[in-house]
Design a protein around this motif. Structure first.
Motif, PDB file in Angstrom:
ATOM      1  N   GLY A  11       4.396  -5.935   0.246  1.00 47.12           N
ATOM      2  CA  GLY A  11       3.842  -4.598   0.410  1.00 47.12           C
ATOM      3  C   GLY A  11       4.891  -3.506   0.380  1.00 47.12           C
ATOM      4  N   ASP A  12       6.118  -3.840   0.051  1.00 48.88           N
ATOM      5  CA  ASP A  12       7.223  -2.874   0.073  1.00 48.88           C
ATOM      6  C   ASP A  12       7.917  -2.900  -1.287  1.00 48.88           C
ATOM      7  OD1 ASP A  12       9.494  -1.359   0.534  1.00 48.88           O
ATOM      8  OD2 ASP A  12       9.870  -2.193   2.533  1.00 48.88           O
ATOM      9  N   ILE A  13       7.715  -1.852  -2.066  1.00 47.69           N
ATOM     10  CA  ILE A  13       8.246  -1.812  -3.429  1.00 47.69           C
ATOM     11  C   ILE A  13       9.766  -1.858  -3.450  1.00 47.69           C
ATOM     12  CG2 ILE A  13       8.383   0.708  -3.553  1.00 47.69           C
ATOM     13  CD1 ILE A  13       7.233  -1.738  -6.331  1.00 47.69           C
ATOM     14  N   ARG A  14      10.419  -1.566  -2.333  1.00 49.50           N
ATOM     15  CA  ARG A  14      11.876  -1.585  -2.300  1.00 49.50           C
ATOM     16  C   ARG A  14      12.423  -2.993  -2.551  1.00 49.50           C
ATOM     17  NH1 ARG A  14      13.100   1.114   3.378  1.00 49.50           N
ATOM     18  NH2 ARG A  14      11.362  -0.289   3.888  1.00 49.50           N
ATOM     19  N   TYR A  15      11.682  -4.029  -2.163  1.00 48.28           N
ATOM     20  CA  TYR A  15      12.120  -5.401  -2.435  1.00 48.28           C
ATOM     21  C   TYR A  15      12.111  -5.671  -3.944  1.00 48.28           C
ATOM     22  CZ  TYR A  15      12.171  -6.971   2.437  1.00 48.28           C
ATOM     23  OH  TYR A  15      12.480  -7.156   3.762  1.00 48.28           O
ATOM     24  N   TYR A  16      11.087  -5.205  -4.593  1.00 44.27           N
ATOM     25  CA  TYR A  16      11.018  -5.386  -6.053  1.00 44.27           C
ATOM     26  C   TYR A  16      12.177  -4.651  -6.724  1.00 44.27           C
ATOM     27  CZ  TYR A  16       9.265  -5.123 -10.843  1.00 44.27           C
ATOM     28  OH  TYR A  16       9.143  -5.203 -12.199  1.00 44.27           O
ATOM     29  N   ASP A  17      12.419  -3.409  -6.295  1.00 38.68           N
ATOM     30  CA  ASP A  17      13.516  -2.634  -6.870  1.00 38.68           C
ATOM     31  C   ASP A  17      14.860  -3.326  -6.637  1.00 38.68           C
ATOM     32  OD1 ASP A  17      11.665  -0.747  -7.662  1.00 38.68           O
ATOM     33  OD2 ASP A  17      11.994   0.561  -5.926  1.00 38.68           O
ATOM     34  N   ALA A  18      15.044  -3.884  -5.418  1.00 37.46           N
ATOM     35  CA  ALA A  18      16.294  -4.582  -5.110  1.00 37.46           C
ATOM     36  C   ALA A  18      16.452  -5.818  -5.992  1.00 37.46           C
ATOM     37  CB  ALA A  18      16.330  -4.970  -3.636  1.00 37.46           C
ATOM     38  N   ALA A  51      19.526  -6.314  -8.580  1.00 36.23           N
ATOM     39  CA  ALA A  51      20.456  -7.437  -8.428  1.00 36.23           C
ATOM     40  C   ALA A  51      20.531  -8.273  -9.709  1.00 36.23           C
ATOM     41  CB  ALA A  51      20.042  -8.304  -7.244  1.00 36.23           C
ATOM     42  N   LEU A  52      19.391  -8.514 -10.342  1.00 33.92           N
ATOM     43  CA  LEU A  52      19.395  -9.273 -11.597  1.00 33.92           C
ATOM     44  C   LEU A  52      20.202  -8.543 -12.666  1.00 33.92           C
ATOM     45  CD1 LEU A  52      15.651 -10.399 -11.686  1.00 33.92           C
ATOM     46  CD2 LEU A  52      17.625 -11.914 -11.451  1.00 33.92           C
ATOM     47  N   ALA A  53      20.004  -7.228 -12.764  1.00 30.11           N
ATOM     48  CA  ALA A  53      20.703  -6.451 -13.793  1.00 30.11           C
ATOM     49  C   ALA A  53      22.201  -6.383 -13.524  1.00 30.11           C
ATOM     50  CB  ALA A  53      20.107  -5.047 -13.869  1.00 30.11           C
ATOM     51  N   GLN A  54      22.563  -6.106 -12.281  1.00 27.09           N
ATOM     52  CA  GLN A  54      23.981  -5.949 -11.958  1.00 27.09           C
ATOM     53  C   GLN A  54      24.761  -7.240 -12.146  1.00 27.09           C
ATOM     54  OE1 GLN A  54      24.128  -4.316  -7.979  1.00 27.09           O
ATOM     55  NE2 GLN A  54      23.979  -2.202  -8.717  1.00 27.09           N
TER      56      GLN A  54
END
Length: 687
Positions: free
Chosen positions: A444-451, A455-458
């Motif tokens: 329920g927290d979009i910040r986890y998806y963004d993280a 992380a995958l990209a970096q």
């Protein structure tokens, strides 16, 4: 003057030119000149009359001599301010609202407000008469009426704030996913309310002293530390401990207990000066989570910078509502086994700070593919270095808030994917994937998806090399479309695993409906002893079959020895994880282990007791199918069981067992009785 809508409407529509400005200044100047020398005497008489009113008497009696003197000075200044010829409408409103706020927080009841205005006006007339200042007294009366209207407005605003606060805590009581979030957010909300300058929530800790788990308010932590030091010095010196705090009284009585005024409360002599130094003038303790026949399990403490705090009828009703809401929330979380042992606020904050440093260390445990016998994945597991101690999740997870878990996830994921990059560049195992745990409320927290995306990209990690393991709890993400949230991650390309299947959280309905790629059978289900080994294997077998029927891979956690490894391999699980391979290891040690174990050989013992039991389970499933098919065809008596899957067995026991299987069937009491003997023979290694 009456506290009524009509009276208020008349006051607020007065022609301001009659109350403020040049037209009224001469008369007010003359009246002020006469009243100023008498103001102290008028206020003295005013307070004597107030002492005859029950509610006001209680407040006045609770004040110290110094506070009474200060109160009278304030009343004189307020009276003279009302008579100020140069007073403006805006200035009057500011002054009246400030006075109204102070009266409300001193717990002066709104029922007595109108009477006190009438009383003060009557005393002014009594001391200066009507004849000389008739017009100025009319202005003063109108100003006092307007004063009252603004006081009542402030009272209503505070009441509305209190109502909104209770609504916020009601939502929190229903939705909080952990005890830590409940108490931390409750303390934050309460300290933002008028009249509450500090708040604490605690439970009994070591030595039966209150462990302060949540603290909010300037100076409260320092105050409590100094109170503890005072108490400890008394204990060490053998001096008697005089008095008791509201919390101590509430714990014994299981009732809400007040300290109306720290300055005069007879139970507060030892720490009176200390409390006043930090601006704590009144205190209330509210016992929480009391159940029938028992005392409270938690305590809420509220501090006010006003004497008399929390003692009005409105505030007492507020405290009782607050008590009910928090008690419900604590009992709800306790029923879900989310209320853990007390951890102090200071310790929580310390561990939360450590999460943001290199003290967070990810350890790794491998997963073995049972078909290829290759290590295909490592699970990253959080550890926290605190001085000489390396804390496992069971030590510090209970102390974390939802915000702390977000920090843990983002930093832990980044650390694990950086380590994956190191392995890839070293050529260790190009197919090695990584799994990371994610809390259920993250959906329920979009910040986890963004993280996750960041992380995958970096770290240049393909999403297919990452598995997110999610513990799907009964209260999972209230108000969240879980299916849609999971599909967002699947669209990203990561693998999703349902963690701890069978631990008491997950339902079969959700297992079927939610888009997990894999399920992990919880380690608590595979703990084997002499009495339950057959039941454990049967449970693993059925969950494995169920997972496969839903198109999901099945991973068994907590595999500790070669015998269980053989058994779960026979029962068809896809992968295992556990100490039979290795305990979780830091990055450098797991790298060395992986280098030495690109594959993992089959069990050394091909005929362990657990392996034989697993073969028997499959044999019985075959027998069930044969009997069901024969029954449908009307030839139940023609069933020929397959040969027993054992190399060596007592011939007599074998013959009796087979006859029971043929004649009575595997569901019969006779078969079960003989099967128990066979199980005992297997356990005794007599086969």
């Amino acid at each position: 003057m009456r506290d009524s809508p009509a009276a208020t409407a008349i006051v607020t529509t007065q022609d301001e030119a009659q109350l403020y400005g040049p037209d009224c200044e001469p008369g007010l100047s003359s009246l002020l000149l006469d009243i100023a020398p008498l103001a102290a005497r008028i206020i003295e008489a005013y307070n004597l009359r107030l002492a005859g009113m029950p509610r006001s008497r209680n407040l006045l009696n609770a004040l110290s001599e110094e506070e009474r003197i200060e109160l009278k000075r304030w009343q004189v200044a307020n009276l003279l301010g009302l008579l100020e010829p140069g007073l403006t409408a805006h200035g009057h409103e500011s002054m009246a609202r400030a006075v109204g706020r102070r009266l409300a927080l001193l717990c002066v009841s709104r029922e007595e407000l109108a009477f006190t205005k009438d009383l003060l006006y009557a005393l002014i007339i009594e001391h200066v008469g009507r004849d000389r200042h008739e017009q100025a007294l009319q202005v003063l009366s109108a100003r006092m009426m307007r004063d009252l209207a603004w006081h009542l407005t402030v009272y209503q605003e505070i009441y509305a704030q209190r109502t909104r606060l209770l609504l916020s805590i009601t939502r929190l009581a229903w939705e909080a996913g952990s005890y830590v979030d409940l108490i931390a957010r409750t303390a934050e909300l309460l300290v933002g309310h008028p009249g509450i300058c500090a708040c604490l929530i605690g439970r009994p800790g070591d030595m039966k002293t209150l462990c302060f788990e949540a603290l909010e308010g300037v100076g409260l932590e320092a105050y409590l530390a100094r109170v503890h030091a005072i108490r400890s010095s008394h204990v060490q010196s053998g001096e008697p401990w005089l008095g008791s705090s509201p919390a101590e009284r509430a714990w014994r009585s299981n009732r809400i207990e007040h300290c109306i005024n720290v300055a005069t409360d007879p139970d507060m002599p030892i720490w009176r000066g200390l409390a006043l130094e930090y601006g704590f003038h009144s205190i209330v303790a509210v016992p929480l989570a009391s159940q029938s026949g028992t005392g409270p399990t938690a305590m809420l403490g509220l501090y006010s910078n006003y004497p008399g705090g929390f003692s009005s009828d409105d505030q007492i009703a507020f405290l009782k509502q607050l008590q009910s809401l928090l008690t419900y929330a604590i009992l709800r979380l306790d029923a879900q086994e989310n209320v853990v042992h007390p951890v102090s606020h200071r310790q929580r904050r310390h561990w939360a700070d450590l999460l943001k440093t290199d003290a967070l260390r990810m350890h790794y445990q491998p997963l073995l593919d049972l078909k290829t016998r290759r290590i295909v994945k490592v699970e990253a597991l959080a550890r926290l270095r605190d001085g000489d101690r390396l804390l496992s999740p069971g030590d510090f997870f209970p102390a974390l808030s939802s915000e702390d878990f977000l920090v843990l996830y983002a930093r832990g994921l980044d650390q694990a994917l950086r380590q994956w990059g190191v392995w890839q560049r070293s050529g260790l195992n190009p197919d090695l994937a990584v799994s990371v745990n994610m809390p259920a409320d993250a959906l329920g927290d979009i910040r986890y998806y963004d993280a996750t995306v960041q992380a995958l990209a970096q770290n240049g990690c393909p999403a297919c090399m990452l598995t997110l393991e999610i513990l799907e709890t009964d209260d999972m993400s209230v108000g969240v479309d879980v299916f849609t949230a999971l599909e967002r991650y699947r669209a990203l390309g990561v693998t999703l695993a349902e963690d701890d299947l069978g631990s008491g959280h997950s339902s079969l309905k959700r297992m079927r409906e939610l888009p997990f790629d894999a399920v992990k059978i919880d380690r608590s289900l595979v703990v084997i002893n002499d009495e339950n080994s057959a039941d454990v294997l049967h449970f693993i077998f059925q969950l494995t079959r169920l997972g496969h029927s839903l198109g999901k891979d099945v991973i068994v956690e907590g595999v500790e020895d070669e015998g269980l490894l053989e058994a779960v391999t026979i029962l068809g699980a896809d992968a295992i994880q556990g100490y039979v391979l290795t305990p979780p290891l830091p990055a450098d040690e797991i790298t060395a282990w992986l280098s030495a174990h690109p594959t993992y050989p089959g069990p050394v013992r091909k005929h362990s007791v657990l392996g034989q039991m697993a073969r028997l389970l499959i044999w019985e499933e075959c027998l069930y199918l044969l009997r069901d098919e024969a029954s449908v065809m009307g030839r139940a008596s023609d069933v020929t069981p397959p040969a027993l899957p054992f190399d060596i067995i007592d011939p007599g026991l074998s013959r009796v067992f087979m006859l029971a299987a043929i004649n009575q069937g595997p569901s019969s009491p006779e078969y079960r009785q003989i099967r128990e003997k066979l199980m005992q023979a297997l356990s005794d290694r007599t086969i």
